[in-house]
Design a protein around this motif. Structure first.
Motif, PDB file in Angstrom:
ATOM      1  N   LEU A 291       0.829  -1.204   0.000  1.00  0.00           N
ATOM      2  CA  LEU A 291       0.000   0.000   0.000  1.00  0.00           C
ATOM      3  C   LEU A 291       0.865   1.256   0.000  1.00  0.00           C
ATOM      4  CD1 LEU A 291      -2.708   1.458   0.194  1.00  0.00           C
ATOM      5  CD2 LEU A 291      -2.616   1.132   2.679  1.00  0.00           C
ATOM      6  N   ILE A 292       1.904   1.252   0.823  1.00  0.00           N
ATOM      7  CA  ILE A 292       2.829   2.392   0.862  1.00  0.00           C
ATOM      8  C   ILE A 292       3.461   2.612  -0.505  1.00  0.00           C
ATOM      9  CG2 ILE A 292       5.041   3.212   1.780  1.00  0.00           C
ATOM     10  CD1 ILE A 292       4.255   1.833   4.433  1.00  0.00           C
ATOM     11  N   ASP A 293       3.961   1.523  -1.094  1.00  0.00           N
ATOM     12  CA  ASP A 293       4.627   1.640  -2.394  1.00  0.00           C
ATOM     13  C   ASP A 293       3.683   2.214  -3.444  1.00  0.00           C
ATOM     14  OD1 ASP A 293       6.937   0.602  -1.304  1.00  0.00           O
ATOM     15  OD2 ASP A 293       6.600  -1.440  -2.046  1.00  0.00           O
ATOM     16  N   TRP A 294       2.417   1.822  -3.378  1.00  0.00           N
ATOM     17  CA  TRP A 294       1.450   2.357  -4.346  1.00  0.00           C
ATOM     18  C   TRP A 294       1.142   3.820  -4.063  1.00  0.00           C
ATOM     19  CZ3 TRP A 294      -3.450   4.507  -4.245  1.00  0.00           C
ATOM     20  CH2 TRP A 294      -4.060   4.656  -5.494  1.00  0.00           C
TER      21      TRP A 294
ATOM     22  N   SER B 241       3.906   5.918  -5.325  1.00  0.00           N
ATOM     23  CA  SER B 241       4.263   5.703  -6.732  1.00  0.00           C
ATOM     24  C   SER B 241       3.679   6.813  -7.594  1.00  0.00           C
ATOM     25  CB  SER B 241       3.729   4.353  -7.209  1.00  0.00           C
ATOM     26  OG  SER B 241       2.308   4.400  -7.324  1.00  0.00           O
ATOM     27  N   ALA B 242       4.111   6.854  -8.841  1.00  0.00           N
ATOM     28  CA  ALA B 242       3.578   7.851  -9.766  1.00  0.00           C
ATOM     29  C   ALA B 242       2.071   7.698  -9.909  1.00  0.00           C
ATOM     30  CB  ALA B 242       4.264   7.711 -11.128  1.00  0.00           C
ATOM     31  N   GLU B 243       1.597   6.455  -9.943  1.00  0.00           N
ATOM     32  CA  GLU B 243       0.154   6.206 -10.080  1.00  0.00           C
ATOM     33  C   GLU B 243      -0.614   6.703  -8.863  1.00  0.00           C
ATOM     34  OE1 GLU B 243      -2.944   2.418 -10.471  1.00  0.00           O
ATOM     35  OE2 GLU B 243      -0.806   2.119 -10.870  1.00  0.00           O
TER      36      GLU B 243
ATOM     37  N   PRO C  28      11.071  11.252  -4.281  1.00  0.00           N
ATOM     38  CA  PRO C  28      11.438  10.370  -5.398  1.00  0.00           C
ATOM     39  C   PRO C  28      12.454   9.306  -5.009  1.00  0.00           C
ATOM     40  CG  PRO C  28      11.374  12.653  -6.126  1.00  0.00           C
ATOM     41  CD  PRO C  28      11.224  12.678  -4.631  1.00  0.00           C
ATOM     42  N   ALA C  29      13.302   9.610  -4.039  1.00  0.00           N
ATOM     43  CA  ALA C  29      14.331   8.653  -3.625  1.00  0.00           C
ATOM     44  C   ALA C  29      13.729   7.433  -2.930  1.00  0.00           C
ATOM     45  CB  ALA C  29      15.333   9.335  -2.692  1.00  0.00           C
ATOM     46  N   GLU C  30      12.486   7.554  -2.437  1.00  0.00           N
ATOM     47  CA  GLU C  30      11.846   6.451  -1.725  1.00  0.00           C
ATOM     48  C   GLU C  30      10.954   5.613  -2.623  1.00  0.00           C
ATOM     49  OE1 GLU C  30      11.573   8.651   2.645  1.00  0.00           O
ATOM     50  OE2 GLU C  30       9.799   8.509   1.367  1.00  0.00           O
ATOM     51  N   VAL C  31      10.731   6.060  -3.847  1.00  0.00           N
ATOM     52  CA  VAL C  31       9.814   5.378  -4.753  1.00  0.00           C
ATOM     53  C   VAL C  31      10.526   4.236  -5.464  1.00  0.00           C
ATOM     54  CG1 VAL C  31       8.306   5.620  -6.747  1.00  0.00           C
ATOM     55  CG2 VAL C  31       8.495   7.492  -5.083  1.00  0.00           C
TER      56      VAL C  31
END
Length: 285
Positions: free
Chosen positions: A242-245, A248-250, A272-275
């Motif tokens: 969930l965090i990654d989403w 994310s750009a999306e 951006p460094a965490e994506v």
């Protein structure tokens, strides 16, 4: 859908619909504690179905004040928290209850009050002057009074103004932002609100914005997975998905696209460094 046994979850859980058709992750339920502002604004109802359809996860949301949301995380009752009280978020991670704080988005706080503006807040330029005016005139003020991120910010602003609010003019509601805005409208009172909830409810309120734009009113949100080391049974994989989403750009675009009357309620702020690079989440039968 897994049956929930906790009385807390039965009474407060907002279950968002699942849209994935065939495959689901091995542990598809993600329990998230978050603030009332993300629910009252309509943000999560709008964006989370996109995540659920893509991944097969089901997000079960409990919307409370930030203090209560973090306490649910501290107790291991949820897998992830989405809140807005940076100092408390950092303490949560430092104490080992959460893995890492990720920036997600921000909006800002504003002061709203009766159109008549008896404290002449519109004539002030800073939150300090505004609060001093409200206290000096003993104009009605409704506080969240619920240890939420908004309440924490309000208390900080009173401290900065050198005022200890007390008396019949100052009321602590112990309620969410939507309820406090309704109460403030009925009492012709001032209150502090996040802009997102205000934009979502302003058409039903007699109140008006009386102060905005002060740099002290920035309102950042962070998301944190509850520590799997401390709570081995937590759905850490789901929380991280969930965090990654969300960062994310999306996910960031979904947050940006959420608007009411053409106005964005939240501004994406992921680092951006965490994506992580975009990849399809793995699914299992």
């Amino acid at each position: 859908m897994r049956k929930l046994t906790s009385a807390l979850w039965l009474s407060t859980c907002l279950v968002l619909p699942v849209f994935a058709d065939e495959q689901k992750p091995a542990n598809p339920i993600i329990k998230m504690a978050t603030t009332t502002s993300t629910q009252d604004s309509g943000l999560l109802t709008q964006i989370l179905p996109n995540f659920q359809k893509k991944t097969g996860y089901e997000v079960q949301v409990t919307a409370v004040g930030t203090g209560k949301a973090l306490k649910l995380g501290e107790n291991g009752d949820v897998d992830v928290v989405l809140v807005h009280a940076r100092a408390d978020e950092d303490k949560f991670v430092a104490a080992g209850f959460g893995d890492q704080r990720y920036s997600v988005m921000y909006n800002d706080f504003i002061f709203v009050g009766p159109e008549e503006d008896p404290a002449k807040v519109k004539a002030t330029k800073t939150t300090t002057d505004a609060l001093k005016q409200i206290a000096a005139t003993q104009s009605p003020f409704v506080s969240r009074g619920d240890d939420s991120g908004t309440h924490k910010m309000e208390k900080k602003l009173w401290d900065q103004a050198g005022v200890k609010p007390a008396g019949e003019w100052y009321r602590e509601a112990g309620q969410g932002m939507g309820e406090v805005l309704q109460m403030s409208g009925e009492l012709k009172a001032y209150t502090l609100t996040d802009r997102g909830t205000w934009l979502a409810t302003m058409d039903k309120s007699p109140l008006k914005i009386v102060l905005e734009g002060d740099k002290t009113l920035l309102n950042p949100y962070g998301i944190i997975a509850v520590s799997q080391k401390r709570y081995p049974d937590t759905n850490h994989a789901g929380a991280q998905a969930l965090i990654d989403w969300m960062i994310s750009a999306e996910g960031q675009q979904a947050i940006s696209d959420f608007k009411i009357n053409g106005q964005s309620l939240f501004t994406p702020s992921a680092d951006p460094a965490e994506v992580k690079p975009a990849t399809e989440p793995a699914k299992t039968n």
